[in-house]
Design a protein around this motif. Sequence first.
Motif, mmCIF file in Angstrom:
data_model
loop_
_atom_site.group_PDB
_atom_site.id
_atom_site.type_symbol
_atom_site.label_atom_id
_atom_site.label_comp_id
_atom_site.label_asym_id
_atom_site.label_seq_id
_atom_site.Cartn_x
_atom_site.Cartn_y
_atom_site.Cartn_z
ATOM 1 N N PRO A 125 0.833 -1.215 0.000
ATOM 2 C CA PRO A 125 0.000 0.000 0.000
ATOM 3 C C PRO A 125 0.867 1.264 0.000
ATOM 4 N N LYS A 126 0.335 2.332 -0.587
ATOM 5 C CA LYS A 126 1.096 3.585 -0.713
ATOM 6 C C LYS A 126 1.591 4.101 0.631
ATOM 7 N N LEU A 127 0.743 4.054 1.642
ATOM 8 C CA LEU A 127 1.156 4.548 2.952
ATOM 9 C C LEU A 127 2.266 3.672 3.546
ATOM 10 N N ALA A 128 2.163 2.358 3.390
ATOM 11 C CA ALA A 128 3.215 1.459 3.871
ATOM 12 C C ALA A 128 4.507 1.712 3.109
ATOM 13 N N ASN A 129 4.399 1.947 1.806
ATOM 14 C CA ASN A 129 5.556 2.280 0.979
ATOM 15 C C ASN A 129 6.249 3.534 1.519
ATOM 16 N N SER A 180 0.022 -3.565 9.503
ATOM 17 C CA SER A 180 -1.239 -4.165 9.096
ATOM 18 C C SER A 180 -1.064 -5.011 7.833
ATOM 19 N N PHE A 181 -0.348 -4.473 6.853
ATOM 20 C CA PHE A 181 -0.091 -5.173 5.600
ATOM 21 C C PHE A 181 0.684 -6.467 5.853
ATOM 22 N N CYS A 182 1.717 -6.408 6.675
ATOM 23 C CA CYS A 182 2.546 -7.579 6.945
ATOM 24 C C CYS A 182 1.818 -8.627 7.771
ATOM 25 N N ARG A 183 0.877 -8.198 8.577
ATOM 26 C CA ARG A 183 0.041 -9.145 9.321
ATOM 27 C C ARG A 183 -0.756 -10.006 8.334
ATOM 28 N N LEU A 184 -1.260 -9.374 7.276
ATOM 29 C CA LEU A 184 -1.986 -10.087 6.224
ATOM 30 C C LEU A 184 -1.063 -11.073 5.499
ATOM 31 N N ILE A 185 0.150 -10.647 5.187
ATOM 32 C CA ILE A 185 1.115 -11.538 4.523
ATOM 33 C C ILE A 185 1.418 -12.741 5.414
ATOM 34 N N PHE A 217 14.742 -5.517 4.770
ATOM 35 C CA PHE A 217 14.770 -5.963 6.172
ATOM 36 C C PHE A 217 13.572 -5.431 6.944
ATOM 37 N N LEU A 218 13.255 -4.149 6.779
ATOM 38 C CA LEU A 218 12.134 -3.560 7.523
ATOM 39 C C LEU A 218 10.818 -4.266 7.185
ATOM 40 N N ILE A 219 10.620 -4.562 5.920
ATOM 41 C CA ILE A 219 9.400 -5.288 5.528
ATOM 42 C C ILE A 219 9.417 -6.690 6.138
ATOM 43 N N GLU A 270 11.024 -7.874 8.717
ATOM 44 C CA GLU A 270 10.938 -7.845 10.183
ATOM 45 C C GLU A 270 9.493 -7.680 10.647
ATOM 46 N N HIS A 271 8.665 -7.062 9.809
ATOM 47 C CA HIS A 271 7.257 -6.899 10.169
ATOM 48 C C HIS A 271 6.423 -8.115 9.813
ATOM 49 N N VAL A 272 6.920 -8.961 8.930
ATOM 50 C CA VAL A 272 6.245 -10.235 8.659
ATOM 51 C C VAL A 272 6.525 -11.183 9.814
ATOM 52 N N GLY A 273 7.740 -11.171 10.303
ATOM 53 C CA GLY A 273 8.142 -12.004 11.431
ATOM 54 C C GLY A 273 9.579 -11.692 11.786
ATOM 55 N N PRO A 274 10.031 -12.101 12.952
ATOM 56 C CA PRO A 274 11.400 -11.778 13.376
ATOM 57 C C PRO A 274 12.431 -12.334 12.397
ATOM 58 N N VAL A 275 13.405 -11.516 12.039
ATOM 59 C CA VAL A 275 14.479 -11.931 11.143
ATOM 60 C C VAL A 275 15.598 -12.515 11.997
ATOM 61 N N ASP A 276 15.956 -13.755 11.717
ATOM 62 C CA ASP A 276 17.010 -14.435 12.470
ATOM 63 C C ASP A 276 18.366 -14.119 11.849
ATOM 64 N N ALA A 277 19.267 -13.608 12.645
ATOM 65 C CA ALA A 277 20.592 -13.240 12.144
ATOM 66 C C ALA A 277 21.670 -14.186 12.642
ATOM 67 N N THR A 278 21.282 -15.322 13.200
ATOM 68 C CA THR A 278 22.278 -16.184 13.835
ATOM 69 C C THR A 278 23.120 -16.988 12.859
#
Length: 152
Positions: free
Chosen positions: A8-12, A48-53, A92-94, A96-104
């Motif tokens: 979405p434009k606002l998320a962009n 909100s968008f990433c919750r849907l994804i 990364f920001l997108i 991270e909002h879908v779920g935690p990014v593991d950097a291990t």
Amino acid sequence: NSIAVTLPKLANEEVLKATLRCYRKGIKVDQIVMGKDVAAEEFKSLKSFCRLIRKKLLHDIGVVLVKGLDMTRLGSDNDINKLTACSKIAYFLICEHVGPVDATARGRLFDVKNSGSSTKSDNVLFSVSDTEAGWHTDGCSKDICYDVVSLL
């Protein structure tokens, strides 16, 4: 199954604003501290968008293609270093909002590009060489198996 969705434009705008601010401050993708460098309240639409994804990935379908990030605002071919750094931050920001990014395992983001290394050496992956890899899966090892694997 797969689905393509447009950011979405606002998320962009939320992602672009935070990405460019981090870049101007010299913060690289592996240095970003969520809650410090970027605040949760900056991403109401993205959240909100990433919750849907996340829901689609976990309960409906196996692949989601996200389109619509305005890459032209992140840089250009004239400054490929800025474009690369900003693309990684936005990605990364997108994610991270879908779920935690593991950097291990190998850092937050793993560049798949030829580094000139030989796969005959110890601990050299096909993805950092020019050696062809046959059919394989990514994201799992004997120690961990991820719910989501993403590509930029």
